[in-house]
Design an enzyme around this catalytic site. Structure first.
Site, mmCIF file in Angstrom:
data_model
loop_
_atom_site.group_PDB
_atom_site.id
_atom_site.type_symbol
_atom_site.label_atom_id
_atom_site.label_comp_id
_atom_site.label_asym_id
_atom_site.label_seq_id
_atom_site.Cartn_x
_atom_site.Cartn_y
_atom_site.Cartn_z
ATOM 1 N N ASP A 98 0.868 -1.187 0.000
ATOM 2 C CA ASP A 98 0.000 0.000 0.000
ATOM 3 C C ASP A 98 0.903 1.234 0.000
ATOM 4 O OD1 ASP A 98 -3.250 0.256 1.465
ATOM 5 O OD2 ASP A 98 -2.163 1.794 0.352
ATOM 6 N N ASP A 199 -2.555 4.824 -2.716
ATOM 7 C CA ASP A 199 -3.530 5.540 -1.894
ATOM 8 C C ASP A 199 -3.825 6.931 -2.469
ATOM 9 O OD1 ASP A 199 -4.917 5.482 0.746
ATOM 10 O OD2 ASP A 199 -3.735 7.282 1.053
ATOM 11 N N GLU A 255 -5.933 4.004 -6.228
ATOM 12 C CA GLU A 255 -7.172 4.324 -5.524
ATOM 13 C C GLU A 255 -7.548 5.729 -5.954
ATOM 14 O OE1 GLU A 255 -7.395 5.920 -1.771
ATOM 15 O OE2 GLU A 255 -9.247 4.962 -1.225
ATOM 16 N N HIS A 328 -11.190 -1.683 3.528
ATOM 17 C CA HIS A 328 -11.077 -1.248 4.932
ATOM 18 C C HIS A 328 -11.759 0.089 5.187
ATOM 19 C CE1 HIS A 328 -8.047 0.827 2.710
ATOM 20 N NE2 HIS A 328 -7.874 1.644 3.728
ATOM 21 N N ASP A 329 -12.233 0.730 4.088
ATOM 22 C CA ASP A 329 -12.922 2.021 4.243
ATOM 23 C C ASP A 329 -14.427 1.887 4.090
ATOM 24 O OD1 ASP A 329 -10.398 3.725 2.262
ATOM 25 O OD2 ASP A 329 -10.524 3.435 4.435
HETATM 26 O O1 TEU Z 1 -8.945 6.563 1.396
HETATM 27 C C1 TEU Z 1 -9.197 7.676 0.564
HETATM 28 C C2 TEU Z 1 -10.590 8.076 0.653
HETATM 29 O O2 TEU Z 1 -11.177 8.578 -0.257
HETATM 30 C C3 TEU Z 1 -11.228 7.889 1.950
HETATM 31 O O3 TEU Z 1 -11.710 9.161 2.310
HETATM 32 C C4 TEU Z 1 -12.335 6.882 1.805
HETATM 33 O O4 TEU Z 1 -12.847 6.874 0.497
HETATM 34 C C5 TEU Z 1 -13.444 7.315 2.712
HETATM 35 O O5 TEU Z 1 -12.889 7.223 3.997
HETATM 36 C C6 TEU Z 1 -14.642 6.405 2.559
HETATM 37 O O6 TEU Z 1 -15.624 6.933 3.398
HETATM 38 C C7 TEU Z 1 -7.552 6.292 1.501
HETATM 39 C C8 TEU Z 1 -7.386 5.113 2.441
HETATM 40 O O7 TEU Z 1 -8.028 3.965 1.877
HETATM 41 C C9 TEU Z 1 -7.997 5.501 3.762
HETATM 42 O O8 TEU Z 1 -7.981 4.395 4.669
HETATM 43 C C10 TEU Z 1 -7.198 6.653 4.328
HETATM 44 O O9 TEU Z 1 -7.820 7.096 5.519
HETATM 45 C C11 TEU Z 1 -7.123 7.820 3.331
HETATM 46 O O10 TEU Z 1 -6.851 7.424 1.996
HETATM 47 C C12 TEU Z 1 -5.998 8.755 3.724
HETATM 48 O O11 TEU Z 1 -4.775 8.074 3.540
#
Ligand code: TEU
Ligand code: CA
Length: 558
Positions: A98, A199, A255, A328-329
């Site tokens: 990642d 990311d 992403e 995970h989000d």
């Molecule tokens: O997520 C990016 C992002 O757009 C997040 O705001 C996510 O889509 C949102 O939380 C969904 O509700 C990446 C990572 O996957 C996330 O875990 C990190 O918190 C974020 O970037 C910052 O690095």
């Protein structure tokens, strides 16, 4: 067909903090992953995307990196990471790192230097601007609540952070930043990683005029038109490809929050020389309202079908898709897109697996999805650990934009912590995740939902995932075949053909808890072979009445 390994691979995402704890401190770790590699091999996955395990103060659970060359002690050591690479490769599996380079932690030495003085050599590694009329340089909001600018006394200027104030955005306009990132990426490729999940890579180029955004619904201006798919993003990624990616046989997935079909064609185009594929977020945003994801709206099936079909057909022949339900989000897929009631949880989880693994594009399975793990539905804010959930709860309720009760309901459905509860391995204490106290509560349903209880049950969700993965691997037409939507107007069923040369498949998924009539297309009506069905119905001919959440894959006999 020109066969490509990252197109045929099935990716499994590990959130290491919650996957397996090997030393009883309640936090998952690298040795825990190594202990479970045989489980993953047996599942049939090929690539492991591991969320960050690098040095970090943990403000955003590791997405705030303070040393790109060091493993965070609570996850283990560099020697253990190298052992993980070796053990995974020995099993024919690959490791995707990642890569978090839109921002660092504010505890990274680069930022510690940058904030010291306006003429520090690292000053321009980050984005500093003077305030306006005693306020932030513009009205942008941060994704985790609050303004996107933090005032720094030392030099009386503000720095940009699109996420938490401890995650300052790197200034990619600065060639020294790009060089430092590319050197680090090369170092990890030389160590043997097999690729990168990048990311928020769609945010690395900002509109350098930093104009105010439109305020709609929240407290701050929307920065996305000025930070997502920015003016130089493709230039930067083509430079990254030229200087690093093109030198290795690796896999890359961006992403790209906010990506459109057109932009995806640039990021992941067959001849773009940028990335292999991107994550789009249109389907995860279904139901979003004036407060974004903070809504209790369920998803609209016809909208889901329209979005997935659009991405399947519009990229066809131009760029490669990624396909996923969760990560995970996101909330747990069976709770978000299936039905996590006792009656329908398993059958709808199998339906989602059938769809995920029969669409065009590299499929991504999120840890626990193969078990049918569900949202945890916390009753109290004190159970949450996620900075986004906690800060957005406080900001929106204190501003009177939503009541505490309603925001708690939104968290139950959409908080990222739903996906971050410990992996449920067995029915022992803490679901076999840890012998200590888990950093976040284990879902109370672990005695009913765990890997051990499903391993030898041929009708379990886990067994179904294994079988569906084998179907996809044995039928390359499901990897490379064209997608052709069937019954676009059907209000319950997502049906489509996959056609690859002489091989023709029909997939149908009933996304509802009601029976649904479906007429088999004529070329399948009599002579087809059922490759898999979540109801074990032997054959599908003529007009059929699909049961709730019934799904199948048939192949036309030649
Ligand atoms: O997520 C990016 C992002 O757009 C997040 O705001 C996510 O889509 C949102 O939380 C969904 O509700 C990446 C990572 O996957 C996330 O875990 C990190 O918190 C974020 O970037 C910052 O690095
Ligand atoms: Ca541990």
């Amino acid at each position: 067909m020109d066969r490509v390994w990252w197109k045929e691979s099935i990716v499994y995402q590990i959130y290491p903090r919650s996957f397996m704890d090997s030393n009883g401190d309640g936090i998952g770790d690298i040795c825990g992953i190594i202990e479970r590699l045989d489980y993953l091999k047996d599942l049939g996955v090929d690539v492991l995307w591991i969320s960050p395990v690098l040095e970090s103060p943990g403000d955003d659970n590791g997405y705030d990196i303070s040393d790109y060359y060091k493993i965070l002690e609570e996850f283990g050591t560099m020697a253990e990471y190298e052992l993980l690479l070796k053990e995974a490769h020995a099993r024919g599996m690959k490791i995707l790192m990642d890569l978090v380079v839109n921002h660092t932690s504010d505890e990274h030495p680069w930022f510690m230097e940058s904030r010291k003085s306006k003429d520090n050599p690292y000053r321009d590694f980050y984005i500093w601007r003077s305030g306006k009329n005693g306020r932030e340089p513009n009205n942008w909001g941060a994704c985790f609540g609050g303004p996107a600018w933090e005032y720094d006394e030392e030099t009386s200027m503000y720095y940009l952070h699109n996420f938490s104030r401890k995650q300052p955005d790197l200034n990619w306009e600065n060639p020294k930043v790009r060089e430092a990132v590319f050197d680090m990426m090369t170092w990890w490729c030389e160590k043997g990683v097999d690729g990168f999940r990048m990311d928020v890579i769609s945010m690395i180029s900002k509109d350098q005029s930093f104009p105010d955004g439109i305020v709609s619904g929240g407290l701050y201006g929307d920065s996305s038109p000025y930070v997502v798919n920015g003016p130089r993003v493709h230039e930067f990624l083509q430079e990254m490809n030229r200087k690093v990616l093109s030198k290795y046989d690796i896999m890359t997935v961006g992403e790209t929050a906010g990506v459109t079909i057109e932009e995806a064609g640039k990021y992941a185009g067959n001849d773009s020389h940028e990335l292999n594929m991107v994550f789009q977020f249109e389907h995860t945003g279904i139901g979003d309202g004036k407060l974004g994801k903070w809504t209790t709206e369920r998803f609209d099936f016809m909208e889901l079908k329209e979005i997935l079909s659009k991405w399947q057909t519009k990229l066809q022949g131009k760029a490669w898709n990624s396909v996923y339900w969760g990560n995970h989000d996101q909330p747990r897929s069976v709770s978000r897109f299936g039905n996590d009631s006792p009656k329908y949880r398993e059958i709808s989880a199998k339906m989602l697996a059938t769809c995920l693994l029969s669409l065009q594009g590299t499929p991504y399975i999120y840890q626990g999805e193969e078990l049918g793990m569900t949202n945890i539905y916390f009753d109290s804010l004190s159970s949450y650990r996620d900075i986004e959930s906690i800060q957005c709860y406080r900001e929106l309720t204190e501003a009177g934009l939503i009541s505490e009760e309603e925001m708690l309901e939104c968290l139950k459905l959409r908080s990222r912590d739903n996906a971050r509860t410990p992996m449920q391995w067995d029915g022992s204490a803490n679901a076999g995740f840890t012998s200590g106290t888990p950093w976040i509560e284990v879902n109370r349903n672990y005695p009913e939902i765990n890997a051990a209880s499903q391993a030898d049950n041929s009708r379990s969700v886990l067994s179904y995932y294994k079988k569906m993965i084998q179907v996809r691997k044995s039928e390359l037409g499901l990897v490379y075949g064209d997608f052709i939507l069937q019954e676009p107007e059907h209000a319950q069923i997502f049906a489509y053909k996959r056609v690859c040369g002489a091989d023709c498949y029909l997939i149908a998924c009933n996304f509802t808890d009601q029976e649904a009539v479906f007429v088999m297309p004529k070329e399948f009506s009599e002579n087809n072979t059922c490759l898999i069905s979540n109801y074990d119905r032997g054959n599908y001919n003529g007009e059929i009445c699909l049961s709730p959440y019934e799904a199948f894959v048939v192949k036309a006999d030649k």
